[in-house]
Design an enzyme around this catalytic site. Structure first.
Site, PDB file in Angstrom:
ATOM      1  N   GLU A 179     -56.254  21.725  25.646  1.00 12.71           N
ATOM      2  CA  GLU A 179     -57.490  21.335  26.338  1.00 12.71           C
ATOM      3  C   GLU A 179     -58.350  20.498  25.402  1.00 12.71           C
ATOM      4  OE1 GLU A 179     -60.547  23.491  29.394  1.00 12.71           O
ATOM      5  OE2 GLU A 179     -60.339  24.403  27.427  1.00 12.71           O
ATOM      6  N   GLY A 198     -62.402  29.401  20.212  1.00 12.03           N
ATOM      7  CA  GLY A 198     -62.445  30.855  20.186  1.00 12.03           C
ATOM      8  C   GLY A 198     -61.160  31.399  20.762  1.00 12.03           C
ATOM      9  N   HIS A 213     -63.092  36.837  29.066  1.00 16.30           N
ATOM     10  CA  HIS A 213     -63.334  35.446  29.474  1.00 16.30           C
ATOM     11  C   HIS A 213     -62.007  34.754  29.790  1.00 16.30           C
ATOM     12  CE1 HIS A 213     -65.487  31.432  28.939  1.00 16.30           C
ATOM     13  NE2 HIS A 213     -64.215  31.078  28.816  1.00 16.30           N
ATOM     14  N   GLU A 214     -61.050  34.864  28.872  1.00 14.56           N
ATOM     15  CA  GLU A 214     -59.768  34.178  29.094  1.00 14.56           C
ATOM     16  C   GLU A 214     -59.024  34.791  30.266  1.00 14.56           C
ATOM     17  OE1 GLU A 214     -59.671  31.491  27.511  1.00 14.56           O
ATOM     18  OE2 GLU A 214     -61.264  32.065  26.146  1.00 14.56           O
ATOM     19  N   HIS A 267     -60.183  33.442  33.535  1.00 13.03           N
ATOM     20  CA  HIS A 267     -59.652  32.097  33.760  1.00 13.03           C
ATOM     21  C   HIS A 267     -58.308  32.112  34.483  1.00 13.03           C
ATOM     22  CE1 HIS A 267     -62.270  29.130  32.035  1.00 13.03           C
ATOM     23  NE2 HIS A 267     -62.257  29.632  30.820  1.00 13.03           N
ATOM     24  N   GLU A 299     -65.692  27.105  32.929  1.00 12.13           N
ATOM     25  CA  GLU A 299     -66.206  27.844  31.782  1.00 12.13           C
ATOM     26  C   GLU A 299     -67.407  28.716  32.146  1.00 12.13           C
ATOM     27  OE1 GLU A 299     -64.428  28.119  29.359  1.00 12.13           O
ATOM     28  OE2 GLU A 299     -63.108  26.396  29.577  1.00 12.13           O
TER      29      GLU A 299
END
Length: 853
Positions: free
Chosen positions: A127, A266, A300-301, A304, A323
């Site tokens: 990305e 991160g 968070h991941e 996604h 995000e």
């Protein structure tokens, strides 16, 4: 030809022409330590036979190109990192055979050799647009396809990708080949390959929709620090939560989490193959905030996997939505199903402040930025994307209600699975589920920039009750939008316990209202007793700066730690910091506020982040005539706090780290030396390796030790972490030769590893080193002209930001920055960082003037 800088219009044209059926990718990681073999077969269709387009491949040595069986001359077809494709058929097959260089900047396929044991580790980071550094692509998110990887690597390596890792087949010469099954349809940027001598452990999650294999990987030298049980607990809790709330099974089969070295990010949400910084496996004690943040990253991941991977934006204009959603969802899940039930307090104390800060820079932009090309994406990928976006989504949830929000989200996942919708499609789903009109909301919140300030205005009757209460909304003149806010208003009253005599500030009343326009009257407040503290934005629903009235500010300054709930304390901390940055509150008052209250703070992020804010303010916002005295006061205050901290507490660890950064007097330097050699100790404080480096860096910064001591410590800790910390300690020394070497490594050399370069850059500028840093003010502006091209996107952004002479704020520095900005031909992205440095210097000068009053 734009080369690597794909434009939105080019992507739209290519997407209108092509459908990509499949990629078949062969990578050979046994061809040497500089480059790897890459052979890509792309099967695709064209809606216009005879048309032309291009494929993307960056920095490669191309040996063969074949389109529909016809060889193309690489010298003619491969120009400026693009492969020209002409005379397309309805059905097409493109084959490209090339060698691609390994990366040492964390972009493409990064290769790392562990200095501890010489083991080799590789991983990809794609990305925004870097899959094209590893295989030939149509590099844009809306040309989804399936990907079949075939990897040749040394036998005995672990090889992991988006599909489950197959059993390898042996090849000659100590090699093996891994033939992966085709992936689900996905975008190029979330494909992944991780290969090397990794340690592997496996677990499973048994959930609502079946079993998900959970893999965990790290370097062999980090195996003792892989706290697998904690990570698995978080992972299982996250899957249970998201599968239930989203009402959609995890889409990608297995779920591997791989902790990789020298990582720029991160973490990254590669489908089923998540990569994370291996600093998240700490080898030394860390405060609770560290683990709170790691938990948020893991969640968070995972969020996604649905929002970003299953359903993916059409173009990078909607990167914010990926995000922002994952950021909001991770804190939501963290507060609901992990031990960090006060996660939203941590968000307010740490993450949200970064959004406010970014949004007040001259380079601010709307959340939904106009990303007309890839260069714009790279510039706008910042804390407005993450922190402000998550804050605004939190406000949207409050606006429409959580259940209607989830209802719309579930419908959105089902309708657009494996597709590329746009934000308007999500908005339509939410309007349908909530009955709210959201187009106007989207316009004012997502397509405009800047942060509003909310201030109470009131009159009192003769009994001390509110005769009127209103909220005034203001905006920066450059970004004058006044927005609608869902706002909580808390009324806090001081009470004293009859038995203990302990005084607390407790919320005795609460209103939740909608704010709109310049002035909103709060009719329900009329007749209520004026509290000791009136707190706008209680519960932190809104994204706005708040101001305290005179009585409330006096209460906060005298009694902040007596507020009996961590979230309203965080809002008061934030308001005080905003007022300090905006030159409305003296830095001396802010430092006293911190010293008087931080020892009693209970929020983990508050404990660790607020002293860092105070240290920044002491060094940059204090009036020059008062700075030495204030620095001494800050240092002594930290020594006192350290002595008073509970043994083994996060407070103790934070205060010793803060003292190491602040130490400059003989007494504090003696303390650091005593802690390092064991002649000074505090109960419960272990001087482990990371803390040793903090003490050594502090002594190096103060000029109290030199190269010999740093080298000796590096010999004791000859790991990549040790090498990075040693480089930072050297860079921080007030020595001309040390500064020259650091500058060379960070701003000149292209071979310095990315994380080492970052550590040097962050350590280079130091307070109280004016004389030795003076020559680098002009050198900074000279170098800034070409750093973007010379170092590459990531390293240049770190250098331009970190090397700006931030401790040299003066009218002369502003003049130099203005002259450079007016005359330089540097990339717009490079100019952004100089503008931001210039703004920080101007803000510092305004705060200094306030402190001088």
């Amino acid at each position: 030809m734009p080369g690597t800088n794909l434009t939105r219009d080019e992507a739209r044209t290519r997407a209108g022409l092509l459908d990509v059926t499949s990629y078949d990718i062969e990578l050979d990681l046994t061809t040497g330590d500089q480059a790897f073999g890459s052979t890509t077969t792309i099967t695709f269709t064209s809606r216009e036979p005879g048309a032309e387009t291009f494929a993307d491949l960056v920095g490669a040595t191309v040996h063969e190109i074949t389109l529909n069986g016809t060889p193309l001359d690489p010298a003619a077809a491969y120009v400026d990192n693009r492969i020209a494709l002409t005379g397309l058929a309805a059905q097409n097959v493109l084959v490209v055979k090339a060698d691609c260089p390994y990366s040492h900047t964390g972009e493409g396929l990064h290769r790392f050799v562990d200095p501890v044991d010489d083991r080799v580790y590789t991983y990809t980071q794609f990305e925004v647009p870097d899959a094209r550094r590893v295989f030939t692509t149509f590099e844009q998110p809306d040309l989804k396809s399936t990907f079949t990887f075939h990897v040749t690597a040394p036998a005995g390596w672990k090889v992991v990708s988006n599909s489950p890792s197959p059993e390898p087949t042996e090849r000659s010469g100590g090699r093996a080949r891994w033939d992966f099954a085709p992936t689900k349809r996905m975008s190029t940027y979330i494909t992944a390959l991780v290969a090397g001598e990794y340690h592997e452990v496996q677990d499973v999650y048994e959930g609502k929709y079946g079993t998900i294999p959970l893999g965990h990987y790290c370097r062999q030298s980090l195996v003792p620090y892989l706290d697998r049980e904690s990570i698995v607990e978080t992972t299982r809790a996250g899957f249970a939560f998201f599968e239930e709330k989203f009402d959609y099974p995890y889409p990608f089969g297995k779920y591997d989490q791989l902790y990789v070295p020298e990582y720029n990010m991160g973490a990254m949400e590669n489908a089923g193959c998540v990569t994370l910084r291996d600093e998240y496996l700490p080898r030394s004690r860390q405060p609770r905030s560290f683990y709170e943040f790691r938990t948020s990253v893991i969640l968070h991941e995972m969020a996604h996997m649905w929002f970003g991977d299953l359903v993916t934006m059409k173009w990078w204009d909607d990167l914010w939505l990926n995000e922002s959603f994952a950021e909001w969802a991770c804190y939501w899940a963290e507060a609901e199903v992990t031990e960090f039930t006060d996660a939203w307090t941590g968000f307010a104390n740490a993450r949200k402040i970064t959004g406010y800060t970014q949004d007040q820079l001259p380079t601010t932009h709307p959340i939904a930025a106009d990303n007309h090309d890839l260069q714009a994406v790279e510039v706008n990928f910042d804390m407005i994307t993450y922190a402000k976006g998550a804050s605004v989504l939190k406000q949207l949830v409050a606006w429409v209600g959580l259940e209607p929000f989830l209802e719309g989200l579930r419908a959105y996942f089902k309708e657009f699975e494996y597709g590329n919708p746009e934000f308007k499609d999500l908005l339509a789903a939410l309007e349908k589920s909530s009955g709210r009109e959201l187009q106007g909301w989207a316009q004012e919140w997502l397509q405009t920039a800047g942060v509003n300030t909310l201030t109470p205005e009131f009159t009192l009757d003769e009994d001390g009750n509110y005769a009127s209460l209103a909220v005034r909304q203001t905006a920066n003149a450059d970004w004058p939008t006044l927005r609608r806010h869902r706002l909580g208003i808390g009324f806090y009253t001081a009470t004293t316990a009859s038995e203990s005599g302990e005084r607390t500030l407790t919320r005795t009343d609460y209103l939740e209202v909608d704010i709109e326009g310049e002035l909103t009257q709060i009719a329900d407040a009329v007749g209520k007793q004026q509290p000791d503290l009136l707190l706008l934005n209680d519960q932190d629903l809104a994204y706005a700066k708040i101001r305290l009235d005179e009585r409330s500010l006096a209460t906060a300054l005298s009694s902040l730690s007596q507020i009996d709930d961590s979230l309203p304390r965080a809002l008061v901390w934030s308001a005080a910091w905003d007022m300090t940055r905006d030159a409305e509150m003296s830095i001396s008052d802010y430092v006293e506020l911190v010293l008087a209250n931080i020892g009693q703070e209970t929020d983990a992020w508050g404990v660790t982040r607020i002293p860092a804010n105070a240290a920044l303010a002491v060094a940059t916002y204090s009036a020059p005539a008062k700075r030495a005295a204030l620095a001494a006061r800050w240092e002594q205050g930290l020594r006192d706090l350290l002595a008073q901290a509970a043994p083994g507490s996060d407070h103790q660890l934070t205060f010793v780290r803060s003292l190491a950064a602040a130490a400059h007097t003989d007494a504090a330097i003696a303390d650091l030396k005593g802690l390092l050699d064991g002649s000074l100790s505090y109960e419960g404080l272990e001087i482990d390796q990371d803390l040793r480096w903090s003490l050594i860096s502090g002594l190096a910064r103060a000029g109290a030790l030199g190269e010999a001591e740093i080298a000796a410590e590096l010999e004791r800790d000859n790991t990549i972490s040790g090498q990075e910390k040693a480089a930072a300690a050297r860079a921080s020394r007030p020595d001309p030769e040390a500064k020259a070497a650091a500058w060379e490594a960070a701003a000149v050399s292209t071979s310095t590893p990315n994380e080492t370069s970052r550590e040097i850059t962050l350590a280079f500028n130091q307070p109280r080193q004016d004389e030795v840093l003076a020559p680098y003010i002009d050198r900074y502006f000279e170098a800034a002209d070409g750093l973007w091209e010379h170092l590459g996107t990531h390293k240049a952004s770190v250098a331009l930001s970190g090397l700006f002479p931030r401790y040299a704020a003066s009218p002369a520095l502003l003049e130099k920055a203005d002259a450079w900005l007016a005359s330089s031909t540097a990339e717009p992205a490079a100019k952004r960082y100089v503008r931001e440095g210039r703004d920080a210097a101007a803000r510092a000068l305004a705060a200094q003037a306030k402190d001088a009053e």
